[in-house]
Scaffold this motif. Sequence first.
Motif, short mmCIF file in Angstrom:
data_model
loop_
_atom_site.label_atom_id
_atom_site.label_comp_id
_atom_site.label_asym_id
_atom_site.label_seq_id
_atom_site.Cartn_x
_atom_site.Cartn_y
_atom_site.Cartn_z
N VAL A 3 15.59 8.58 -1.01
CA VAL A 3 14.32 8.12 -0.44
C VAL A 3 13.54 7.35 -1.50
O VAL A 3 13.00 6.27 -1.22
CB VAL A 3 13.49 9.31 0.10
N SER A 4 13.48 7.89 -2.69
CA SER A 4 12.74 7.22 -3.77
C SER A 4 13.32 5.85 -4.05
O SER A 4 12.59 4.86 -4.16
CB SER A 4 12.77 8.07 -5.04
N GLY A 63 3.24 3.92 5.59
CA GLY A 63 4.31 3.30 6.34
C GLY A 63 4.91 4.28 7.32
O GLY A 63 4.76 5.51 7.20
N GLY A 64 5.62 3.74 8.30
CA GLY A 64 6.27 4.59 9.29
C GLY A 64 7.29 5.52 8.68
O GLY A 64 7.45 6.66 9.13
N GLY A 65 7.98 5.07 7.65
CA GLY A 65 8.95 5.93 6.98
C GLY A 65 8.31 7.13 6.32
O GLY A 65 8.86 8.24 6.34
N ASP A 66 7.14 6.93 5.72
CA ASP A 66 6.40 8.03 5.10
C ASP A 66 6.00 9.07 6.15
O ASP A 66 6.12 10.27 5.94
CB ASP A 66 5.14 7.52 4.39
N LYS A 68 7.35 9.58 9.18
CA LYS A 68 8.53 10.28 9.71
C LYS A 68 9.11 11.25 8.68
O LYS A 68 9.56 12.34 9.05
CB LYS A 68 9.60 9.27 10.13
N LEU A 69 9.05 10.88 7.41
CA LEU A 69 9.55 11.77 6.36
C LEU A 69 8.75 13.07 6.33
O LEU A 69 9.32 14.16 6.23
CB LEU A 69 9.50 11.08 5.00
N ALA A 113 5.01 2.21 -3.59
CA ALA A 113 5.86 3.11 -2.82
C ALA A 113 5.34 4.54 -2.91
O ALA A 113 5.12 5.07 -4.00
CB ALA A 113 7.30 3.03 -3.32
N PHE A 114 5.15 5.16 -1.76
CA PHE A 114 4.67 6.54 -1.70
C PHE A 114 5.83 7.52 -1.52
O PHE A 114 5.69 8.71 -1.78
CB PHE A 114 3.66 6.66 -0.54
N GLY A 115 6.98 7.02 -1.08
CA GLY A 115 8.15 7.87 -0.85
C GLY A 115 8.56 8.72 -2.04
O GLY A 115 8.88 9.91 -1.86
#
Length: 139
Positions: A3-4, A63-66, A68-69, A113-115
């Motif tokens: 993810v990172s 973001g949408g990924g954040d 959903k994660l 990036a927040f992931g």
Amino acid sequence: MVVSYQDIKYREIHDGCHIAVIVLAVMAASAGTETGLLSRLAGALCVSAPMLVAALIIPGAFGGGDIKLMAAAGLFLGWKSTIVSAVLAVFAAGVYGVLLIARKKEYRGRRFAFGPYLSAGMAAGALWGEKLWQMWYGW
């Protein structure tokens, strides 16, 4: 780590990462761990829902990924450890942002990036989430 890497390099977290966490959550729930189904369902919403609202109000906030994660993480960790994870992630990202601003490498309002911070928070939540929750809140 995946993810990172994805979030730093591409500014995107692929759905396969979310699915992998959901699979782990299903396996953990099936194994009869002490985190109950209601805690897992609440965990899926307790951080991701406010993130979604923030992203709708402030475009680009998350973001949408954040989002959903954190929903997948909540299914895996339960609500207490998910909140601990999010607090640690926001704190770590905030420290990083302040350091960047202080070093004049970034300017206020710029996105990063927040992931990686969410991933680190999730790892800490998985390892010490309940203990940290008890230390902070006593229940």
